[in-house]
Design a protein around this motif. Structure first.
Motif, short mmCIF file in Angstrom:
data_model
loop_
_atom_site.label_atom_id
_atom_site.label_comp_id
_atom_site.label_asym_id
_atom_site.label_seq_id
_atom_site.Cartn_x
_atom_site.Cartn_y
_atom_site.Cartn_z
N GLY A 12 15.26 16.25 30.72
CA GLY A 12 14.98 15.30 31.78
C GLY A 12 16.27 14.95 32.52
N VAL A 13 16.13 14.11 33.51
CA VAL A 13 17.28 13.72 34.33
C VAL A 13 18.20 12.81 33.54
CG1 VAL A 13 16.01 14.01 36.51
CG2 VAL A 13 16.08 11.75 35.39
N SER A 14 19.40 12.66 34.04
CA SER A 14 20.37 11.78 33.41
C SER A 14 19.80 10.37 33.29
CB SER A 14 21.65 11.77 34.25
OG SER A 14 22.67 11.10 33.58
N CYS A 82 19.39 18.48 26.66
CA CYS A 82 19.79 19.31 27.80
C CYS A 82 18.86 18.97 28.96
CB CYS A 82 19.67 20.79 27.44
SG CYS A 82 19.92 21.94 28.81
N SER A 83 19.42 18.78 30.14
CA SER A 83 18.58 18.41 31.28
C SER A 83 17.48 19.43 31.56
CB SER A 83 19.43 18.18 32.53
OG SER A 83 20.20 19.33 32.81
N ALA A 84 17.78 20.74 31.43
CA ALA A 84 16.78 21.79 31.62
C ALA A 84 15.91 21.52 32.85
CB ALA A 84 15.93 21.94 30.35
N LEU A 135 14.76 18.78 39.82
CA LEU A 135 13.82 18.79 38.69
C LEU A 135 12.50 19.48 39.02
CD1 LEU A 135 13.05 17.82 35.81
CD2 LEU A 135 12.20 15.73 36.89
N GLU A 136 12.16 20.43 38.19
CA GLU A 136 10.84 21.05 38.20
C GLU A 136 10.19 20.59 36.90
OE1 GLU A 136 11.59 25.26 38.48
OE2 GLU A 136 12.52 25.05 40.46
#
Length: 168
Positions: A12-14, A82-84, A135-136
């Motif tokens: 996910g996002v920070s 991990c943002s992934a 982000l997807e």
């Protein structure tokens, strides 16, 4: 199933709680935990600290380092923060074997507020917008679960326990 190796990426996002949830989830399932930010090359950390978003080329060595750790995971498993952010990143992370993604969903406004309140981290809140734009969200056809990051850590862990029951 004791010899089964489980690999999870908390994404996910920070500001969504990847590190907090990831570490707690790893303890819950008896797995190792890896803080993905520790594998960023120094140039990436410097760029983000200066308020410059990373591009795909800058993220590539970082993603490959995390993918290598996932591939070498030992039983019972590994949980990585991990943002992934993109599907292509998740495909790259899972290239060495199956990975389950735990997407902590959070609004941009809440992520910015959380990042602003986080002392001593290299990631400024000004980069949250670029992460949200990149982000997807985890797709229904991808292995994993969407979890609201506004839930308490305990509630998130209860959700994950129900999902992973019998797997480890």
């Amino acid at each position: 199933m004791a010899d089964l190796i489980r690999r999870y990426v908390v994404m996910g996002v920070s500001g969504c709680g990847k590190s907090t949830v990831g570490a707690a989830f790893a303890r819950q399932i008896g797995a190792a935990f890896l803080e993905g930010d520790l594998l960023h090359p120094p140039a990436n950390v410097a760029a983000m600290a200066a308020g410059r978003p990373l591009d795909d080329a800058m993220r590539a060595p970082w993603l490959d380092a995390i993918a290598g750790r996932l591939q070498r995971a030992q039983a019972p498993g590994l949980v990585v923060s991990c943002s992934a952010l993109k599907r292509a990143y998740r495909v790259r992370l899972a290239a060495g074997g199956p990975v389950t993604f735990v997407h902590l969903v959070l609004s941009e406004a809440e992520a910015r507020a959380r990042v602003r309140a986080r002392p001593g981290h290299f990631m400024p809140d000004s980069l949250v917008a670029s992460q949200c734009a990149a982000l997807e969200p985890l797709g229904a056809d991808e292995p994993g679960w969407l979890v609201q990051a506004t839930l308490s850590t305990a509630e998130i862990l209860q959700h994950l326990a129900a999902r992973t029951e019998g797997q480890i």
